[in-house]
Design an enzyme around this catalytic site. Structure first.
Site, PDB file in Angstrom:
ATOM      1  N   HIS A  45      10.859  -6.950  -8.217  1.00  0.00           N
ATOM      2  CA  HIS A  45      11.639  -6.502  -6.911  1.00  0.00           C
ATOM      3  C   HIS A  45      11.764  -7.912  -6.148  1.00  0.00           C
ATOM      4  O   HIS A  45      12.284  -7.713  -4.987  1.00  0.00           O
ATOM      5  CB  HIS A  45      11.182  -5.453  -6.268  1.00  0.00           C
ATOM      6  N   ARG A  70       4.336  -9.669 -12.338  1.00  0.00           N
ATOM      7  CA  ARG A  70       4.764  -8.539 -12.599  1.00  0.00           C
ATOM      8  C   ARG A  70       6.111  -9.025 -12.871  1.00  0.00           C
ATOM      9  O   ARG A  70       7.043  -9.495 -12.232  1.00  0.00           O
ATOM     10  CB  ARG A  70       5.118  -7.452 -11.397  1.00  0.00           C
ATOM     11  N   GLU A 146       4.869   5.039 -12.694  1.00  0.00           N
ATOM     12  CA  GLU A 146       5.743   5.512 -11.806  1.00  0.00           C
ATOM     13  C   GLU A 146       6.871   6.199 -12.038  1.00  0.00           C
ATOM     14  O   GLU A 146       7.805   6.079 -11.564  1.00  0.00           O
ATOM     15  CB  GLU A 146       6.112   4.159 -11.216  1.00  0.00           C
ATOM     16  N   ASP A 172       8.446   4.570  -6.547  1.00  0.00           N
ATOM     17  CA  ASP A 172       9.058   5.139  -7.607  1.00  0.00           C
ATOM     18  C   ASP A 172       8.580   6.395  -7.927  1.00  0.00           C
ATOM     19  O   ASP A 172       9.281   7.262  -8.242  1.00  0.00           O
ATOM     20  CB  ASP A 172       8.897   3.985  -8.839  1.00  0.00           C
TER      21      ASP A 172
HETATM   22  C1  3PY Z   1       6.522   1.134  -6.506  1.00  0.00           C
HETATM   23  O1  3PY Z   1       5.897   1.587  -5.514  1.00  0.00           O
HETATM   24  O2  3PY Z   1       7.360   1.750  -7.280  1.00  0.00           O
HETATM   25  C2  3PY Z   1       6.193  -0.341  -6.858  1.00  0.00           C
HETATM   26  O3  3PY Z   1       6.701  -0.636  -7.927  1.00  0.00           O
HETATM   27  C3  3PY Z   1       5.310  -0.903  -5.826  1.00  0.00           C
HETATM   28  O4  3PY Z   1       5.747  -2.398  -5.900  1.00  0.00           O
HETATM   29 MG    MG Z   2       8.026   0.432  -8.707  1.00  0.00          MG
END
Ligand code: 3PY
Ligand code: MG
Length: 252
Positions: A45, A70, A146, A172
Site C-alpha cells: 500500500h 511488505r 487479514e 482488512d
Molecule cells: C491492514 O490493516 O489491513 C494492513 O494491511 C496494515 O497495513
Molecule cells: Mg491489509
C-alpha cells in the site's frame, strides 16, 4: 550479519517496527535513526516501486534497524527480488491458507528448505560474505492474517515450517469480519479474533504482530500479548505532527 529482531524476540523483548509508505530514501534514513528495532518498506500500500525500495533499503542499512519489506503479494519472484535487494525479513499480505503460507516461506529459503533462486546481490553486501550460509536462518517471515479464511486456517498456517509468525492487518481483517475497516476496532468479532491469534501464537512460540495507528495503541497491543507492533506509518505520523503543530500555532 545476525538478525537482531530474532535475538530480541528470543529474549522476550517486543519489536517496535516503523513503516514506510513514502517513496523516499531520505525519509527511510530519518526513520532508521529514530530508535525503531525494525523498519518496513511497504510495497503493497506504500507508493513505492522497486527502484525506490532499493534506495530505501540502502538508507536503512546505514542505520541500526533491521530492514523489512511488505511485498504486494505472495508471488515468489517478487519475494526473491526484495531479498536480493537486502531485505532481512518479508511480510506477506493476505495469507489465507497453509499452502499460501508454505509457498511464501519457501520463496524466502534456499534449497533444500525452499525454492529461492541464488543471486543474493545486495543481500550479500548487507548480510556479509557468508550470507548464503545463514540467510535461511536469519531472514524473518511473517504471514499477514487479514482475511476470514486466514483466521479459519490460523492453526495450519502457524504450523508452516520456517514461518516465524503472523502479522495482523487489522483494517482488512475488520473490513472482512465487521464490514468496516478500523485498525483499533472494538467490534466483539474483532476482539475475539485478535485474542485468538495472540493466544495461538503464544502456545506455538510464534511472533504475534499487528499494525497500530499510534504509539499508545501499540503499547496497548503489547499489553495484550503482541510482541511485534507498528505504531503507525510515516504518512500518518507526518500528518498528525503537522496537525498538532498547526493547532498549537493557532492557539487552539
Ligand atoms: C491492514 O490493516 O489491513 C494492513 O494491511 C496494515 O497495513
Ligand atoms: Mg491489509
Amino acid at each position: 550479519r545476525v538478525n537482531n529482531i530474532k535475538r530480541m524476540l528470543a529474549e522476550n523483548r517486543p519489536i517496535i517496527n516503523g513503516w514506510l509508505a513514502i517513496p523516499s530514501s531520505y525519509s527511510a534514513e530519518i526513520m532508521g535513526h529514530q530508535g525503531y528495532d525494525a523498519v518496513t518498506v511497504d510495497l503493497q500500500h506504500g507508493m513505492i516501486d522497486f527502484a525506490s525500495a532499493l534506495t530505501m533499503l540502502q538508507a536503512l542499512s546505514a542505520t541500526s534497524v533491521v530492514p523489512l519489506v511488505r511485498v504486494p503479494d505472495g508471488t515468489p519472484a517478487q519475494i526473491m527480488r526484495v531479498l536480493d535487494a537486502g531485505a532481512y525479513g518479508v511480510i506477506c499480505p493476505m495469507v489465507s491458507t497453509a499452502e499460501q503460507a508454505q509457498r511464501f516461506v519457501s520463496a524466502c529459503r534456499y534449497p533444500p528448505q525452499g525454492i529461492r533462486s541464488f543471486g543474493p546481490a545486495r543481500g550479500l553486501l548487507y548480510g556479509g560474505a557468508d550470507y548464503p550460509q545463514h540467510a535461511n536462518r536469519e531472514i524473518l517471515t511473517l504471514a499477514m492474517i487479514e482475511t476470514r479464511e486466514g483466521l479459519t486456517h490460523l492453526d495450519e498456517i502457524l504450523e508452516t515450517e520456517g514461518l516465524d509468525g503472523v502479522f495482523i492487518g487489522p483494517n482488512d481483517l475488520s473490513l472482512t469480519l465487521t464490514g468496516a475497516a478500523s485498525a483499533e476496532s472494538t467490534h466483539p468479532e474483532m476482539l475475539s479474533a485478535i485474542e485468538r491469534v495472540v493466544s495461538r501464537c503464544r502456545e506455538k512460540n510464534k511472533i504475534a504482530g499487528i499494525f497500530c495507528t499510534s504509539g499508545a495503541a501499540a503499547a496497548q497491543r503489547i499489553a495484550e500479548g503482541f510482541n511485534f507492533v507498528t505504531p503507525a506509518n510515516d504518512v500518518m505520523q507526518l500528518g498528525r505532527a503537522s496537525r498538532e503543530a498547526i493547532a498549537l500555532a493557532r492557539g487552539n
